[in-house]
Design a protein around this motif. Structure first.
Motif, PDB file in Angstrom:
ATOM      1  N   GLU A 164      65.545  41.259  17.744  1.00  0.00           N
ATOM      2  CA  GLU A 164      65.886  41.644  15.960  1.00  0.00           C
ATOM      3  C   GLU A 164      64.892  42.761  15.707  1.00  0.00           C
ATOM      4  OE1 GLU A 164      67.688  39.652  14.206  1.00  0.00           O
ATOM      5  OE2 GLU A 164      68.406  38.421  15.918  1.00  0.00           O
ATOM      6  N   ILE A 165      65.396  43.581  14.789  1.00  0.00           N
ATOM      7  CA  ILE A 165      64.563  44.749  14.461  1.00  0.00           C
ATOM      8  C   ILE A 165      63.773  44.194  13.312  1.00  0.00           C
ATOM      9  CG2 ILE A 165      64.626  46.999  13.745  1.00  0.00           C
ATOM     10  CD1 ILE A 165      65.177  46.807  16.529  1.00  0.00           C
ATOM     11  N   LYS A 166      62.468  44.191  13.379  1.00  0.00           N
ATOM     12  CA  LYS A 166      61.786  43.867  12.386  1.00  0.00           C
ATOM     13  C   LYS A 166      61.120  45.352  11.485  1.00  0.00           C
ATOM     14  CE  LYS A 166      58.002  40.723  10.960  1.00  0.00           C
ATOM     15  NZ  LYS A 166      57.819  39.541  11.251  1.00  0.00           N
ATOM     16  N   THR A 167      61.112  45.228  10.376  1.00  0.00           N
ATOM     17  CA  THR A 167      60.491  46.589   9.686  1.00  0.00           C
ATOM     18  C   THR A 167      59.316  46.095   8.792  1.00  0.00           C
ATOM     19  OG1 THR A 167      62.831  47.577   9.655  1.00  0.00           O
ATOM     20  CG2 THR A 167      61.174  48.367   8.199  1.00  0.00           C
ATOM     21  N   ARG A 217      73.860  35.090  17.461  1.00  0.00           N
ATOM     22  CA  ARG A 217      74.356  36.398  17.991  1.00  0.00           C
ATOM     23  C   ARG A 217      75.288  35.900  19.193  1.00  0.00           C
ATOM     24  NH1 ARG A 217      71.513  36.092  13.746  1.00  0.00           N
ATOM     25  NH2 ARG A 217      69.991  37.661  13.631  1.00  0.00           N
ATOM     26  N   GLY A 252      63.188  39.874   9.035  1.00  0.00           N
ATOM     27  CA  GLY A 252      63.791  41.156   9.520  1.00  0.00           C
ATOM     28  C   GLY A 252      62.654  42.314   8.702  1.00  0.00           C
ATOM     29  N   ILE A 312      75.020  31.173  12.569  1.00  0.00           N
ATOM     30  CA  ILE A 312      75.012  32.580  12.448  1.00  0.00           C
ATOM     31  C   ILE A 312      74.181  32.900  13.749  1.00  0.00           C
ATOM     32  CG2 ILE A 312      74.431  35.015  11.353  1.00  0.00           C
ATOM     33  CD1 ILE A 312      75.968  33.032   9.693  1.00  0.00           C
ATOM     34  N   GLY A 367      68.396  40.542   8.716  1.00  0.00           N
ATOM     35  CA  GLY A 367      67.511  39.204   8.745  1.00  0.00           C
ATOM     36  C   GLY A 367      67.734  38.742  10.207  1.00  0.00           C
ATOM     37  N   PHE A 368      66.645  37.914  10.602  1.00  0.00           N
ATOM     38  CA  PHE A 368      66.608  37.026  11.455  1.00  0.00           C
ATOM     39  C   PHE A 368      67.373  35.697  11.231  1.00  0.00           C
ATOM     40  CE2 PHE A 368      62.504  38.065  13.991  1.00  0.00           C
ATOM     41  CZ  PHE A 368      62.277  39.176  13.602  1.00  0.00           C
ATOM     42  N   GLY A 411      71.394  36.660   8.742  1.00  0.00           N
ATOM     43  CA  GLY A 411      72.516  37.586   9.284  1.00  0.00           C
ATOM     44  C   GLY A 411      72.114  38.227  10.493  1.00  0.00           C
ATOM     45  N   THR A 460      65.039  37.332  19.654  1.00  0.00           N
ATOM     46  CA  THR A 460      65.715  36.515  18.812  1.00  0.00           C
ATOM     47  C   THR A 460      65.282  35.174  18.770  1.00  0.00           C
ATOM     48  OG1 THR A 460      67.767  36.660  17.565  1.00  0.00           O
ATOM     49  CG2 THR A 460      67.715  36.209  20.176  1.00  0.00           C
TER      50      THR A 460
END
Lengths: 287, 513
Positions: free
Chosen positions: A277-280, A252, B471, A250, B489-490, B494, A147
């Protein structure tokens, strides 16, 4: 032997791979269980927090782009270094009120946590990543990515094992971090900076500050370049303030309060996932 | 013949460098849909659609009048006429909905997971059965082209329920070493750009994991959510498992602040997301936020340019640009910029802006008067900032809120139109020389929701894709969605993911086994 005067250590901070004093030159007294002064620790400021953030941001891309294997090797090296300096840490802990047995457990747990997360660096992606069977003609996969910069408010009660249990999953996942050490007992944290320094952890990946948390925490938690914060302070007002500052950009926010940091449940890959962070990624399939 | 043709192309490319001449090899003969060809009207029929004059909240399985007796109006943005009235929710209504959801939670969380799954499958099937009706209402209420609501929104909504229905009795395989437990009552607040689809993204995973919900649709597009409430009733879903409370920001705020809600899921602007995160400070409520974006769409010189033009059109003009992950910042490599921009302009001329219910329409109506004015304000800001505006010669209907597809060139990173989310069919175009510069510009934003990369080189896709901090990354495509594919999102775009296995996490507590 008995005539020899012992050389005392000056405890400083660990920022950007260097050991500067606080820019303010302020200190506070760290005492042993018999109220003797054992160190003048740095009482860090807003400026020190900002400098740490800058160092952490510069270090982040390089650390994130290290191979997972390399990150694992470096974490393993950290464990080796800590093992070799076990006596020093046990002594620092016993100086500040830990009995011999608990100081040993605290140190050994810290070493074992490092080994544990060293092994995860090239595996959590396989556990938490997915290839997604989308209905259209696309190849689609999701990967965990760090992140960014994580603020760590280390626990007061477990100044070494707790500290390492937080740093290890954060950096195993490729993040960099800014750590506020235990206020009452910051010495093991500062010494741990020396261990990191001797283990090829790139400068700036871990930054460790000592001082009064109520002076530093508002500036850390409100910093607009901090991506996440992991807090161990249970005070409700403090937690609310962290949450509110988190909302500025925002962040975490994770609170783990009243933990027994020596328990085995404190090492698990879900702590790595908290700061990923999940990246797609999509790509068409075709000619 | 072949060699003649390529010579011509080469010549043209030489000329074009730095000039504004068209890039087509037969320079004067590019397609001009507006003057050569006329499309006949192809309106979708709405005679099979039932819309009541007035809708109440759906609480505890029945349509319930609002405590304060106040109603709001939903307008058709294509003709500015009132479609229906709906209840304005106040804290009293939210409280009854939360009580109904709490009451239902006990049973719903304990029924056999496979039976829970079957209810969700029923919902998926019923959306499929009534898909045409949902599509038409979505287009009337929100202004989106029927082609999109028919082919994207509604089928994807059904697919989402279908996907998560199957998870209901398989959760023990989703989280290694952990047991998943439901959270309780989830408060869900959704936006107006994909009303039914966002409802599906919220409700499907929540129900599959054993939670109950109180959902608030947006005040400009409440109708498909209220039609969905009818489906819940028709499907025999136990009372109180799904509650729909309508209203505007105040109603949403009552949901966020309600003490007996365990989780908040919000999709909307980053500004409101920050307010929500702050409102939740000091509570133990879990939350996920799907917020705004300013998606970079990077075109490298080795990209297939004609495909990339289609991709850019889809990235920014899909759904009138009311897409949080829209590719609203085009970054095009300098060497092909002039050529690419000309191709894009040519393509923009062919877009049909008009009646959302017409099957030929590419760009429908701007969702509301408020949003229409916001977009116009940004067009003015862009002009004032010295950017060069270009709009096609697309004809617009006389009534309703319509906006021509728009591009801005001569913009810089510090311009507001480059930094701020416009949420309309407005694209800014910047150029770059090296991949590093593209990445630098792409990431120079607090947002991090989605981005695009166009190149023929596989290695470059992975390199650039890994460096762009978003994201979702669409490579050689854009704006594709699937229930199996996580989305979110990064940074300030969000936190949390919706869709796929990762979309289950926000709705469970994980316990050690």
């Amino acid at each position: 032997m008995s005539d020899r005067i012992e050389v005392l250590k000056t405890y400083k901070t660990y920022i950007g791979g260097k050991f500067p004093r606080s820019e303010s030159a302020r200190t506070y007294k760290v005492k042993d269980s018999k109220d003797n002064i054992i160190a003048n620790a740095c009482r860090c400021t807003r400026k020190d927090v900002r400098d740490s953030l800058t160092a952490a941001r510069s270090a982040f891309p390089g650390w994130r782009n290290r191979s997972a294997y390399n990150r694992g090797q470096i974490l393993y090296r950290t464990a080796e270094m800590l093992e070799g300096r076990k006596d020093q840490f046990v002594k620092e802990l016993t100086n500040t009120g830990f009995n011999e047995k608990n100081a040993g457990r605290e140190t050994e747990t810290a070493i074992d946590r490092l080994i544990y997360y060293a092994g995860w660096t090239d595996k959590y992606q396989q556990v938490f990543g997915t290839v997604n069977p989308v209905a259209s003609a696309h190849f689609n996969f999701s990967n965990p990515e760090p992140t960014g910069i994580v603020g760590i408010v280390a626990p007061e009660s477990s100044p070494l094992a707790g500290l390492v249990s937080m740093i290890a999953p954060v950096i195993a996942g490729g993040n960099s971090c800014v750590v506020l050490a235990s206020q009452a007992n910051p010495l093991p944290a500062i010494s741990f900076g020396e261990v990191l320094h001797a283990s090829d952890v790139p400068g700036g990946v871990v930054n460790i500050l000592s001082g009064y948390s109520d002076e530093m925490l508002p500036h850390l938690s409100s910093h607009m370049d901090l991506n996440a914060i992991w807090n161990t302070i249970s005070n409700k007002k403090t937690r609310k303030q962290i949450d509110e500052n988190g909302a500025l950009n925002i962040k975490r926010v994770l609170h783990t309060v009243n933990h027994i940091w020596l328990d085995d449940e404190n090492h698990n890959p879900y702590y790595i996932l908290e700061f990923q962070e999940i990246k797609t990624t999509w790509h068409p399939v075709g000619n | 013949m072949m060699s003649d043709f390529s010579n011509t192309t080469q010549q043209n490319e030489d000329q074009v460098n730095g000039s504004e001449k068209p890039t087509s090899p037969n320079s004067g003969l590019r397609l001009d849909f507006s003057s050569f060809w006329e499309y006949s009207d192809a309106p979708e029929s709405k005679d099979h659609v039932e819309i009541r004059d007035r809708y109440e909240h759906f609480i505890g399985g029945t349509f319930t009048e609002p405590v304060k007796g106040r109603y709001m109006k939903s307008y058709n943005p294509a003709d500015e006429e009132v479609i229906a009235e709906f209840a304005e929710g106040t804290s009293g209504d939210v409280d009854s909905a939360v009580k109904a959801a709490r009451k239902a939670f006990g049973k719903w969380s304990k029924i056999q997971p496979k039976e829970r799954g079957k209810y969700i499958y029923r919902l998926a099937r019923m959306i499929q059965e009534r898909s045409r009706e949902f599509a038409v209402i979505e287009s009337i209420d929100g202004g989106k082209p029927i082609r999109e609501s028919r082919d994207v929104d509604v089928p994807l909504a059904a697919a989402h329920f279908f996907y998560y229905a199957g998870w209901a009795d398989k959760l023990e395989y989703a989280f290694p070493g952990r047991k998943a437990e439901p959270l309780g009552v989830c408060g869900q607040i959704i936006p107006w750009n994909f009303p039914l689809l966002m409802l599906a993204w919220k409700i499907a995973p929540a129900l599959a994991t054993g939670n109950t919900v109180v959902l608030k649709p947006a005040e400009t597009t409440p109708l498909t959510a209220l039609k969905f409430a009818e489906l819940c009733r028709d499907a025999g879903l136990p009372d109180g498992v799904v509650n729909i409370v309508t209203g505007a920001g105040q109603t949403g705020s009552s949901i966020v602040s309600h003490p007996d809600i365990d989780k908040i899921a919000f999709t909307g602007s980053t500004a409101v997301g920050k307010i929500i995160q702050k409102l939740l400070a000091g509570t133990t409520k879990k939350y996920t936020l799907e917020l705004g974006g300013k998606g970079p769409n990077i075109i490298f010189e080795d990209a297939p340019l004609d495909q990339a033009v289609e991709g850019v059109v889809n990235a920014i003009f899909f759904n009138q640009g009311h897409v949080c992950c829209a590719g609203s910042r085009l970054l095009v490599q300098e060497s092909v910029a002039d050529k690419f921009i000309q191709k894009l302009r040519d393509r923009m001329e062919t877009l049909i802006v008009g009646d959302p219910l017409d099957k030929n329409t590419d760009i429908g109506a701007i969702n509301s008067k408020e949003q229409y004015e916001r977009i116009l304000k940004y067009l003015e800001i862009g002009r004032q900032e010295g950017a060069t505006i270009y709009q096609g010669n697309n004809s617009l209907p006389e009534k309703g809120y319509f906006c021509k597809p728009t591009i801005f060139t001569n913009v810089s990173q510090s311009n507001r139109i480059v930094k701020e989310e416009i949420f309309g069919p407005v694209l800014t175009i910047q150029t770059f020389r090296t991949p590093d510069e593209a990445i630098e510009k792409a990431n120079n934003t607090p947002y991090g929701l989605a981005g695009g990369v166009w190149t023929d080189k596989g290695a470059k896709i992975f390199k650039t894709g890994a460096e762009v901090r978003t994201g979702v990354l669409w490579s050689n495509t854009y704006n594709k969605f699937d229930p199996a594919s996580p989305f979110g999102g990064f940074k300030e775009s969000g936190l949390g993911r919706e869709g796929g296995l990762h979309g289950l996490y926000p709705y469970v507590n994980l316990k050690q086994t």
